[in-house]
Design a protein around this motif. Structure first.
Motif, PDB file in Angstrom:
ATOM      1  N   LEU A 126       0.843  -1.189   0.000  1.00  0.00           N
ATOM      2  CA  LEU A 126       0.000   0.000   0.000  1.00  0.00           C
ATOM      3  C   LEU A 126       0.882   1.245   0.000  1.00  0.00           C
ATOM      4  CD1 LEU A 126      -3.127   0.316   0.109  1.00  0.00           C
ATOM      5  CD2 LEU A 126      -2.859   0.866   2.524  1.00  0.00           C
ATOM      6  N   THR A 127       0.537   2.214  -0.839  1.00  0.00           N
ATOM      7  CA  THR A 127       1.312   3.447  -0.906  1.00  0.00           C
ATOM      8  C   THR A 127       0.913   4.400   0.217  1.00  0.00           C
ATOM      9  OG1 THR A 127      -0.269   4.514  -2.380  1.00  0.00           O
ATOM     10  CG2 THR A 127       1.468   3.199  -3.405  1.00  0.00           C
ATOM     11  N   GLN A 128       1.746   5.388   0.432  1.00  0.00           N
ATOM     12  CA  GLN A 128       1.466   6.395   1.452  1.00  0.00           C
ATOM     13  C   GLN A 128       0.180   7.153   1.133  1.00  0.00           C
ATOM     14  OE1 GLN A 128       3.471   7.493   4.428  1.00  0.00           O
ATOM     15  NE2 GLN A 128       1.368   8.184   4.695  1.00  0.00           N
ATOM     16  N   GLU A 129      -0.024   7.455  -0.130  1.00  0.00           N
ATOM     17  CA  GLU A 129      -1.224   8.196  -0.531  1.00  0.00           C
ATOM     18  C   GLU A 129      -2.484   7.398  -0.244  1.00  0.00           C
ATOM     19  OE1 GLU A 129      -3.236  10.139  -4.576  1.00  0.00           O
ATOM     20  OE2 GLU A 129      -1.264   9.148  -4.655  1.00  0.00           O
ATOM     21  N   LEU A 130      -2.487   6.123  -0.633  1.00  0.00           N
ATOM     22  CA  LEU A 130      -3.657   5.297  -0.382  1.00  0.00           C
ATOM     23  C   LEU A 130      -3.852   5.054   1.108  1.00  0.00           C
ATOM     24  CD1 LEU A 130      -3.375   2.662  -3.265  1.00  0.00           C
ATOM     25  CD2 LEU A 130      -4.959   4.582  -3.089  1.00  0.00           C
ATOM     26  N   ALA A 131      -2.741   4.915   1.826  1.00  0.00           N
ATOM     27  CA  ALA A 131      -2.842   4.707   3.269  1.00  0.00           C
ATOM     28  C   ALA A 131      -3.497   5.905   3.947  1.00  0.00           C
ATOM     29  CB  ALA A 131      -1.460   4.445   3.855  1.00  0.00           C
ATOM     30  N   ASP A 132      -3.148   7.116   3.500  1.00  0.00           N
ATOM     31  CA  ASP A 132      -3.751   8.320   4.074  1.00  0.00           C
ATOM     32  C   ASP A 132      -5.246   8.389   3.777  1.00  0.00           C
ATOM     33  OD1 ASP A 132      -1.295   9.048   5.038  1.00  0.00           O
ATOM     34  OD2 ASP A 132      -0.808  10.374   3.358  1.00  0.00           O
ATOM     35  N   GLU A 133      -5.667   7.870   2.617  1.00  0.00           N
ATOM     36  CA  GLU A 133      -7.085   7.856   2.291  1.00  0.00           C
ATOM     37  C   GLU A 133      -7.841   6.818   3.115  1.00  0.00           C
ATOM     38  OE1 GLU A 133      -7.948   7.459  -1.836  1.00  0.00           O
ATOM     39  OE2 GLU A 133      -6.438   8.914  -2.455  1.00  0.00           O
ATOM     40  N   ILE A 134      -7.187   5.712   3.393  1.00  0.00           N
ATOM     41  CA  ILE A 134      -7.859   4.598   4.057  1.00  0.00           C
ATOM     42  C   ILE A 134      -7.916   4.783   5.564  1.00  0.00           C
ATOM     43  CG2 ILE A 134      -7.616   2.125   4.562  1.00  0.00           C
ATOM     44  CD1 ILE A 134      -6.660   1.753   1.718  1.00  0.00           C
ATOM     45  N   LYS A 135      -6.928   5.421   6.143  1.00  0.00           N
ATOM     46  CA  LYS A 135      -6.853   5.544   7.602  1.00  0.00           C
ATOM     47  C   LYS A 135      -8.123   6.119   8.227  1.00  0.00           C
ATOM     48  CE  LYS A 135      -1.884   5.682   8.633  1.00  0.00           C
ATOM     49  NZ  LYS A 135      -0.766   6.516   9.120  1.00  0.00           N
ATOM     50  N   PRO A 136      -8.664   7.243   7.727  1.00  0.00           N
ATOM     51  CA  PRO A 136      -9.901   7.758   8.351  1.00  0.00           C
ATOM     52  C   PRO A 136     -11.059   6.780   8.260  1.00  0.00           C
ATOM     53  CG  PRO A 136      -8.869   9.417   6.939  1.00  0.00           C
ATOM     54  CD  PRO A 136      -8.172   8.134   6.663  1.00  0.00           C
ATOM     55  N   VAL A 137     -11.150   6.061   7.151  1.00  0.00           N
ATOM     56  CA  VAL A 137     -12.241   5.096   6.988  1.00  0.00           C
ATOM     57  C   VAL A 137     -12.101   3.965   7.996  1.00  0.00           C
ATOM     58  CG1 VAL A 137     -13.378   3.535   5.378  1.00  0.00           C
ATOM     59  CG2 VAL A 137     -12.393   5.678   4.544  1.00  0.00           C
ATOM     60  N   VAL A 138     -10.887   3.463   8.114  1.00  0.00           N
ATOM     61  CA  VAL A 138     -10.638   2.368   9.061  1.00  0.00           C
ATOM     62  C   VAL A 138     -10.896   2.846  10.488  1.00  0.00           C
ATOM     63  CG1 VAL A 138      -8.888   0.805   9.977  1.00  0.00           C
ATOM     64  CG2 VAL A 138      -9.005   1.241   7.522  1.00  0.00           C
ATOM     65  N   PHE A 139     -10.515   4.091  10.778  1.00  0.00           N
ATOM     66  CA  PHE A 139     -10.741   4.633  12.122  1.00  0.00           C
ATOM     67  C   PHE A 139     -12.222   4.675  12.444  1.00  0.00           C
ATOM     68  CE2 PHE A 139     -11.741   8.309  14.791  1.00  0.00           C
ATOM     69  CZ  PHE A 139     -11.009   7.998  15.926  1.00  0.00           C
ATOM     70  N   LEU A 140     -13.029   5.141  11.491  1.00  0.00           N
ATOM     71  CA  LEU A 140     -14.467   5.220  11.729  1.00  0.00           C
ATOM     72  C   LEU A 140     -15.076   3.837  11.912  1.00  0.00           C
ATOM     73  CD1 LEU A 140     -15.539   8.000   9.196  1.00  0.00           C
ATOM     74  CD2 LEU A 140     -15.334   8.187  11.674  1.00  0.00           C
ATOM     75  N   ILE A 141     -14.534   2.849  11.204  1.00  0.00           N
ATOM     76  CA  ILE A 141     -15.080   1.497  11.306  1.00  0.00           C
ATOM     77  C   ILE A 141     -14.723   0.862  12.639  1.00  0.00           C
ATOM     78  CG2 ILE A 141     -14.974  -0.829  10.344  1.00  0.00           C
ATOM     79  CD1 ILE A 141     -14.565   0.413   7.612  1.00  0.00           C
ATOM     80  N   ARG A 142     -13.479   1.013  13.039  1.00  0.00           N
ATOM     81  CA  ARG A 142     -12.991   0.290  14.218  1.00  0.00           C
ATOM     82  C   ARG A 142     -13.199   1.045  15.518  1.00  0.00           C
ATOM     83  NH1 ARG A 142      -7.157  -1.777  11.769  1.00  0.00           N
ATOM     84  NH2 ARG A 142      -8.002  -3.300  10.272  1.00  0.00           N
ATOM     85  N   SER A 143     -13.153   2.363  15.464  1.00  0.00           N
ATOM     86  CA  SER A 143     -13.233   3.137  16.692  1.00  0.00           C
ATOM     87  C   SER A 143     -14.671   3.219  17.185  1.00  0.00           C
ATOM     88  CB  SER A 143     -12.680   4.546  16.453  1.00  0.00           C
ATOM     89  OG  SER A 143     -12.901   5.359  17.579  1.00  0.00           O
ATOM     90  N   PRO A 144     -14.868   3.175  18.513  1.00  0.00           N
ATOM     91  CA  PRO A 144     -16.223   3.349  19.058  1.00  0.00           C
ATOM     92  C   PRO A 144     -16.633   4.815  19.136  1.00  0.00           C
ATOM     93  CG  PRO A 144     -14.678   2.980  20.852  1.00  0.00           C
ATOM     94  CD  PRO A 144     -13.885   2.872  19.574  1.00  0.00           C
TER      95      PRO A 144
END
Length: 686
Positions: free
Chosen positions: A621-639
């Protein structure tokens, strides 16, 4: 009260015509509304000492007549205060006295008060009593006065007074009026409470998940305009494909039956690109496409290695031809092998050869047998040559694959527009759901196309169809991982069951070419997929394979799981790979052909599974894609969002409950006030 005071009061009462003031039990309001007063000129309206609870005319009038007199006509308050001659009613004391409130030039009240005799110089006894009672009632508020005056005006206009002339009653009525006026702040608070409660409840009940999944679906589904489509159609970053070749260091000894001695050389690294072409969307939420792949040499990643490096390898052309001829049967195979031996001698076929890395991999090297077959196509059926020898004029492992749009075949894949549970899964390949390469159920086409997977993967397994192996590979869950950007995911790997022998995993029996020729553990028989050649697939360095495979060769180091395993690290909630390490080794089964039908070049060799090369396709995974995915993953996993919805629901409920309590208390207070007012009015007008 002193005797002097009592005498003073009695004297005042006599002056205004009240004979028994001790019996006056009326409140000032009652006195005001009934206008109970004595008029010296009208004896009928004098106070009746026989009644202690109310004033009434002395004449025996009916109740209806009395009720008609309940709302008399009063003079305006201004006239009441400024009158000097007519008797008036003091609204503070309820005593009907004549007050002369003089106005000075500035409109202020003067201290002069006129007694009944009209003498303004010396105050009368009634005036003195007024001052005394005024001091005793100094706690009466100005609001009560204003309210009484208003009621007095209403009475003069013939309107029934709304409240009694009592300060408490006036305040109660004022509270009632204010409680009926909802301020903008109150309305906004009610709206906030309802919205917070409804939104929080709906989101917790599944609304948030539905909304989030809808947004996620719009971006993960494969259709023109989605983010996933752009990445899927053309790989945004190239993959890295590293080749490692086994250089045969003792070719002459090997031909004579010695154990092959190998030296691994590499890596020879190419950048690999993927592009989908011929894209056609169907109404059943699938998309048909071809995949074009091409490789570009990467000198920097290859280090000191060059494409022009020479290596000595096994010549797979005569080995594949001999194996194919041996499949006729005993008699026919012997005839075919004898004819093939003559042909080998004629063209000068060799068992080993020296070629450049570039020729071995992509460009292809020339072989005299291939040239002979191209010149004599009629020999194809006679010698039972495999398609790999009749369809190509050169030999290379990736020959004619560079930039080919058809080599990988035709795909039809689910787009996920109907449901993300099917995202990336194959519907068919080469227009079939089942291939002819293996027996059922091993010939079934299922799993991902190899680049995207449905979201919400579990700690079980993932599958993808591998066109190079003509089979579906299933990787088992291994462990949790964290990539270089801090994203967490699951690791899936090809364990010892992937290429296990039928003795260990009976389900793998359908991968065998025949029940009698199943390879040992760690090998996959790929002859049907690899154009009839005796190719065997394994993991690098025979990982998870039978120990005998390593014992039959020299120079191949024991496998290392970290460097030789096939793994896919994935964000399970999205089905997006974090990292891919697809590692495959290509081997060739070398068998001797002895006797009358033997082949000169293969008569003395040792039977062995000879490793030829292995390669690793890697992607991260590239840095650019990782930056796009991080907020989505945070919303999914975080309570966090769940907490927000809970707080919103609780806040809304608390606000509404508070408002209900406040409204209930106000209503209760209002009801008490109304009841008090109605009770007073009832007693006043009856």
């Amino acid at each position: 009260m002193s005797v002097h005071d009592k005498k003073t009061l009695l004297k005042a009462d006599n002056e205004i015509g009240i004979t028994n003031p001790s019996n006056i039990s009326h409140t000032p309001s009652e006195v005001l509304h009934k206008k109970i007063a004595t008029d010296s000129s009208d004896p009928a309206k004098k106070y009746n000492p026989t009644t202690s609870s109310s004033f009434s005319p002395t004449s025996s009038e009916s109740d209806s007549k009395r009720n008609d007199e309940i709302v008399p006509s009063f003079p305006e308050p201004k006239e009441y205060y400024s009158s000097k001659k007519d008797p008036g009613l003091d609204i503070k004391t309820g005593i009907y006295v004549q007050l002369a409130v003089m106005k000075d030039s500035n409109g202020k009240e003067s201290d002069k008060k006129e007694d009944l005799g009209g003498n303004t110089d010396s105050p009368s006894t009634a005036t003195t009593i007024f001052h005394s009672l005024e001091q005793n009632l100094s706690q009466s508020s100005t609001t009560s006065v204003n309210s009484d005056l208003e009621n007095t005006k209403q009475a003069n206009d013939g309107v029934r007074p709304k409240t009694l002339s009592n300060g408490t009653d006036s305040n109660a009525f004022s509270t009632i009026k204010k409680s009926r006026k909802m301020s903008c702040c109150f309305i906004a608070t009610v709206i906030f409470g309802f919205v917070s409660l409804i939104v929080g409840t709906v989101m917790l009940a599944g609304g948030y998940d539905a909304l989030f999944n809808s947004i996620l679906k719009s971006q993960l589904s494969i259709y023109p305009g989605s983010r996933a489509y752009d990445i899927w159609r053309l790989t945004p970053v190239p993959l890295s494909c590293a080749f490692f070749l086994y250089n045969l260091t003792n070719p002459d000894e090997f031909k004579k039956g010695s154990k092959p001695m190998l030296a691994e050389v590499g890596p020879y690294v190419y950048r690999e690109y993927h592009e989908k072409v011929g894209i056609e969307f169907h109404g059943n939420n699938t998309v048909r496409f071809f995949q074009k792949r091409w490789w570009v040499w990467d000198q920097e990643a290859s280090g000191s290695h060059r494409q022009e490096d020479l290596v000595i390898i096994l010549n797979t052309v005569p080995v594949s031809a001999a194996y194919s001829a041996s499949q006729y049967g005993d008699i026919l195979s012997n005839i075919a092998l004898m004819g093939m031996n003559v042909m080998f001698r004629k063209v000068g076929e060799e068992l080993t050869l020296e070629a450049t890395v570039k020729d071995v991999l992509f460009d292809g090297y020339e072989d005299p047998l291939l040239d002979f077959v191209q010149e004599h196509p009629n020999l194809t059926d006679i010698l039972n040559l495999p398609p790999g020898l009749t369809d190509y004029d050169k030999m290379a492992w990736f020959y004619k694959r560079n930039e080919s749009e058809s080599y990988d075949g035709e795909f039809n894949m689910f787009t996920g527009e109907d449901t993300l549970d099917n995202l990336g899964n194959l519907d068919w390949w080469n227009r079939t759901h089942d291939t002819e390469f293996f027996d059922p159920p091993c010939n079934s086409i299922f799993g991902s196309a190899g680049e995207i997977w449905p979201p919400n993967q579990q700690k079980t397994a993932i599958s993808f169809y591998c066109t190079d192996l003509c089979m579906t590979l299933t990787l088992q869950y291994k462990e949790p991982v964290t990539d270089q950007f801090g994203l967490e995911g699951y690791r899936y790997w090809a364990d010892n069951r992937t290429f296990a022998s039928p003795d260990e995993v009976p389900e793998n029996l359908c991968y065998c070419f025949t029940n009698e020729t199943c390879p040992v553990a760690g090998l996959l028989d790929a002859q049907t997929c690899r154009m009839g050649s005796p190719a065997l697939i394994s993991f690098p360095h025979f990982l998870h394979g039978d120990p005998k495979l390593l014992e039959d060769v020299e120079g191949v180091t024991p496998p290392e799981e970290e460097n030789h395993q096939m793994i896919i690290d994935m964000i399970p909630e999205l089905g997006v790979p974090l990292s891919v390490r697809a590692r495959i080794q290509i081997n060739m089964a070398v068998v001797p052909y002895k006797g009358i039908a033997g082949l000169d070049i293969l008569r003395r060799v040792k039977e062995v599974v000879l490793p030829l090369l292995w390669f690793e396709v890697s992607a991260d995974l590239t840095q650019e894609l990782a930056d796009e995915i991080k907020p989505v993953v945070f919303l999914i996993r975080s309570p966090t969002m769940t907490i927000i919805w809970v707080l919103m629901m609780v806040a809304g409920a608390a606000v509404l409950i508070t408002l209900l309590v406040v409204v209930a208390l106000q209503r209760q207070k209002q009801q008490r006030a109304v009841a008090r007012v109605r009770t007073r009015e009832y007693h006043t007008f009856n």
